[in-house]
Design an enzyme around this catalytic site. Structure first.
Site, PDB file in Angstrom:
ATOM      1  N   ASP B  77       5.828  -2.515   2.865  1.00  0.00           N
ATOM      2  CA  ASP B  77       4.856  -3.775   3.227  1.00  0.00           C
ATOM      3  C   ASP B  77       3.781  -3.392   4.180  1.00  0.00           C
ATOM      4  O   ASP B  77       4.043  -2.851   5.436  1.00  0.00           O
ATOM      5  CB  ASP B  77       5.966  -4.889   4.043  1.00  0.00           C
ATOM      6  CG  ASP B  77       5.004  -6.017   4.365  1.00  0.00           C
ATOM      7  OD1 ASP B  77       3.975  -5.930   4.154  1.00  0.00           O
ATOM      8  OD2 ASP B  77       5.829  -6.880   5.027  1.00  0.00           O
ATOM      9  N   TRP B 102      11.889   1.626   8.892  1.00  0.00           N
ATOM     10  CA  TRP B 102      12.698   0.948   8.026  1.00  0.00           C
ATOM     11  C   TRP B 102      13.084   1.939   6.770  1.00  0.00           C
ATOM     12  O   TRP B 102      12.339   2.718   6.425  1.00  0.00           O
ATOM     13  CB  TRP B 102      12.267  -0.370   7.612  1.00  0.00           C
ATOM     14  CG  TRP B 102      11.415  -0.568   6.449  1.00  0.00           C
ATOM     15  CD1 TRP B 102      11.698  -0.793   5.111  1.00  0.00           C
ATOM     16  CD2 TRP B 102      10.106  -0.576   6.609  1.00  0.00           C
ATOM     17  NE1 TRP B 102      10.200  -0.920   4.607  1.00  0.00           N
ATOM     18  CE2 TRP B 102       9.573  -0.667   5.355  1.00  0.00           C
ATOM     19  CE3 TRP B 102       8.999  -0.163   7.843  1.00  0.00           C
ATOM     20  CZ2 TRP B 102       7.663  -0.478   5.113  1.00  0.00           C
ATOM     21  CZ3 TRP B 102       7.881   0.012   7.393  1.00  0.00           C
ATOM     22  CH2 TRP B 102       7.168  -0.427   6.365  1.00  0.00           C
ATOM     23  N   ASP B 121       5.912   3.723   9.976  1.00  0.00           N
ATOM     24  CA  ASP B 121       4.502   3.145  10.553  1.00  0.00           C
ATOM     25  C   ASP B 121       3.526   4.107  11.191  1.00  0.00           C
ATOM     26  O   ASP B 121       4.124   4.741  11.988  1.00  0.00           O
ATOM     27  CB  ASP B 121       4.605   1.882  11.365  1.00  0.00           C
ATOM     28  CG  ASP B 121       5.065   0.610  10.557  1.00  0.00           C
ATOM     29  OD1 ASP B 121       5.163   0.410   9.265  1.00  0.00           O
ATOM     30  OD2 ASP B 121       5.273  -0.465  11.077  1.00  0.00           O
ATOM     31  N   ASN B 152      11.188  -4.981   6.017  1.00  0.00           N
ATOM     32  CA  ASN B 152       9.877  -4.345   6.014  1.00  0.00           C
ATOM     33  C   ASN B 152       8.815  -5.321   6.828  1.00  0.00           C
ATOM     34  O   ASN B 152       7.546  -4.958   6.923  1.00  0.00           O
ATOM     35  CB  ASN B 152       9.509  -4.042   4.815  1.00  0.00           C
ATOM     36  CG  ASN B 152       9.224  -4.986   3.739  1.00  0.00           C
ATOM     37  OD1 ASN B 152       9.073  -6.148   4.003  1.00  0.00           O
ATOM     38  ND2 ASN B 152       9.139  -4.635   2.513  1.00  0.00           N
ATOM     39  N   ASP B 153       9.179  -6.376   7.260  1.00  0.00           N
ATOM     40  CA  ASP B 153       8.226  -7.342   8.029  1.00  0.00           C
ATOM     41  C   ASP B 153       7.945  -6.959   9.501  1.00  0.00           C
ATOM     42  O   ASP B 153       7.098  -7.191   9.938  1.00  0.00           O
ATOM     43  CB  ASP B 153       8.992  -8.734   7.884  1.00  0.00           C
ATOM     44  CG  ASP B 153       8.519  -9.449   6.678  1.00  0.00           C
ATOM     45  OD1 ASP B 153       7.784  -8.877   5.845  1.00  0.00           O
ATOM     46  OD2 ASP B 153       8.885 -10.776   6.599  1.00  0.00           O
ATOM     47  N   ILE B 154       8.942  -6.031  10.002  1.00  0.00           N
ATOM     48  CA  ILE B 154       8.914  -5.794  11.440  1.00  0.00           C
ATOM     49  C   ILE B 154       7.884  -4.725  11.573  1.00  0.00           C
ATOM     50  O   ILE B 154       7.567  -3.733  11.014  1.00  0.00           O
ATOM     51  CB  ILE B 154      10.180  -5.012  11.855  1.00  0.00           C
ATOM     52  CG1 ILE B 154      11.405  -5.884  11.643  1.00  0.00           C
ATOM     53  CG2 ILE B 154      10.161  -4.693  13.160  1.00  0.00           C
ATOM     54  CD1 ILE B 154      12.762  -5.448  11.678  1.00  0.00           C
TER      55      ILE B 154
END
Lengths: 389, 177
Positions: B77, B102, B121, B152-154
């Site tokens: 994401d 993640w 990230d 995967n939103d974090i």
């Protein structure tokens, strides 16, 4: 210098013309009142107003009837916004660095007057969770006393902010759990990785924590983080990836009721968990909205296999949460990934178009007629907020 | 910062543990429950033995890592760092890799085997403005934020100088079969 007579006449003519022009300007100036600059104010938040996360690091306030921008509430990186139950205040939980992309990190809960959009209060808070927009990262108590901010460092906590004193009252650890779903009064519940709820009773004093029994399978059919709530009555509708709805009266003894299925409510067979099982499924970034007065659950539904819980959708299904029945299917003009719905008797849907992270349109739909009222180039991100959510 | 070093240690433990034991799902499950039941109730190991393939797996390709359907991107994401001056496991100049991540489990269609992918990230710069084709959001076995290792939103920029999100990578960290 000697001026020839012919030229003298000419000059006089020019002077006369100029002076008559000056007179006519002066005459006109008397007729026109010079404008003064001022700042607009807003009436009390309307039933059909929505705040949409937008490109310019802000929430943009729209009038859904007119399809017009009314104002802008500043909001920085992945900020969350909540509307106070009396509609007088917009609260924004936001994060900034002193030098843009570096420097000291600062997290704030900011209060904006809903009529002037003036910043009225700025409360320093611990490092909040940074993730894709989730309404469930910022909640307010109905009595206006508390704000609940979800933190992740990456251990998980909820900071409870006393909105009367303007200070953080307490930080409550919720290990293995996340987000917050406010009760009708005096606390909140969080969703946990073992399929249960952690319930936190707090109204000042010492927090009391209880746990529900596990009621869902967090590995195979987790509950959507974006599950909607009837905030006034403290009732959550926890919805799983495979479309089961667990209505839950939140409180210290919260225990979900027996589930009902979205596809079964539409007279279809249950949506399974097959990776090659094409059927109607809920999905998107903010796939759910709830109108409490009408007991209606709005869901972005698409056709897909399992693990398509983030896919956008071109249809909104409307369910009666008392009869557990599908009552309407509303077509959208293009795929959308986020919806909210106004809380009045003639609700409007506010849908954010597009997929992934690109900027989308704000699409306003009349739920009674199904008509698209407006499709606005809004630079919208997948989050819209209405009063009374 | 104390919390940072604790999490670094945790992350290393998870990653090393995954690499070492990833073929033994039951052991991992038990370890996950016993060792980190409070913080992260279960470790993110794939259901690699699933007989049928997901929509992503059916369409996945192994040639172009700058596309969302590249096989390692089954649960990514964000913006692909390869489109931003970085690579599949490197950060663009000026940005910093997150020490934690993640985890996804993706199937390589060339050998039919599944691998554990760490989606780290790159942080400390504003979001990379790459073309839309580099902006991905896939969700095979992706779980909510209360299961953070699979979510995967974090913004995973914990432990970096700044938590500003720049882009996402997809490093191979072990076999999942």
């Amino acid at each position: 210098m000697r001026v020839p007579a012919r030229k003298t006449v000419g000059l006089l003519a020019v002077c006369a013309a100029l002076s008559s022009g000056a007179v006519s300007y002066a005459a006109r100036a008397e007729e026109v009142t010079a404008e003064t600059e001022y700042t607009e104010k807003l009436p009390v938040m309307g039933a059909h107003w929505t705040l949409v996360a937008t490109d310019n690091n802000a929430y943009t306030l729209y009038d859904g009837d007119k399809g017009k921008i009314l104002g802008t509430v500043p909001a920085d990186f992945e900020a969350n916004l909540a509307v106070s139950s009396d509609r007088h205040t917009y609260y924004v939980a936001t994060t900034m660095w002193t030098r843009g992309d570096h420097g000291d990190r600062e997290d704030f809960l900011q209060a904006y007057d809903a009529r002037t959009l003036d910043l009225t209060k700025e409360i320093a808070i611990p490092a909040r969770a940074l993730s894709v927009f989730k309404q469930q990262s910022l909640g307010l108590s109905n009595d206006g006393h508390w704000a609940y901010v979800f933190d992740m460092t990456p251990t998980t906590r909820v900071s409870v902010v006393d909105l009367h004193s303007g200070k953080v009252a307490t930080d409550i650890d919720i290990p293995g759990c996340a987000l917050e779903f406010p009760w009708a009064k005096g606390g909140f519940s969080s969703l946990c990785g073992d399929g249960s709820l952690t319930n936190v009773a707090y109204d000042g004093g010492t927090p009391k924590i209880t746990h529900s029994h596990p009621f869902f399978d967090a590995n195979e059919a987790p509950v959507f983080e974006q599950s909607p709530s009837d905030t006034k009555n403290g009732i959550a509708y926890f919805i799983t990836y495979d479309g089961k709805v667990f209505e839950t009266k939140l409180g210290p003894d919260a225990q979900p009721a027996a589930s009902w299925g979205l596809t079964e409510a539409a007279g279809m067979k249950p949506a399974g968990r097959g990776v090659q099982e094409m059927t109607w499924r809920p999905g998107g970034s903010e796939p759910f909205a709830f109108n409490a007065a009408q007991h209606r659950l709005y869901v972005l539904m698409h056709v897909g296999n399992y693990w398509t819980h983030k896919d956008p959708a071109k249809q909104v299904w409307v369910f009666d949460t008392q009869a557990h029945k599908l009552v309407n299917r509303i077509d959208l003009p293009e795929v959308a990934r986020a919806i909210s719905v106004s809380q009045d008797a003639s609700p409007q849907i506010y849908a954010v178009s597009g997929s992934n992270h690109d900027a989308g349109k704000l699409i306003v739909v009349d739920t009674v007629t199904g008509k698209v009222l407006h499709s606005l180039e809004a630079g919208a991100r997948p989050m819209s907020v209405v009063a009374g959510m | 910062m104390t919390s940072r070093s604790v999490f670094d240690q945790f992350s290393e433990r998870v990653t090393r543990g995954l690499a070492r034991f990833s073929s033994r799902r039951s052991v991992l499950g038990a370890m996950g429950t016993a060792a980190v039941a409070q913080a992260f109730p279960l470790l993110p190991v794939a259901r690699a033995a699933e007989t049928s393939l997901t929509e992503f797996e059916l369409k996945a390709q192994t040639k172009d890592p700058l596309r969302c359907d590249y096989w390692r991107h089954c649960a990514i994401d964000g913006v692909l760092c390869g489109c931003c001056g970085g690579g599949i496991h490197s950060c663009p100049p000026g940005s910093q890799p997150s020490p934690v991540s993640w985890i996804g489990t993706c199937r390589n269609p060339d050998d039919g085997k599944s691998y554990v992918i760490a989606y780290r990230d790159c942080c400390g710069r504003t979001t990379c403005q790459a073309p839309e084709s580099c902006d991905c959001n896939t969700a095979d076995r992706e779980l909510p934020i209360y299961r953070p290792q699979n979510s995967n939103d974090i913004i995973w920029c914990f432990g970096t100088a700044s938590q500003r999100y720049h882009c996402s990578t997809a490093a191979l960290i072990g076999s999942a079969d």
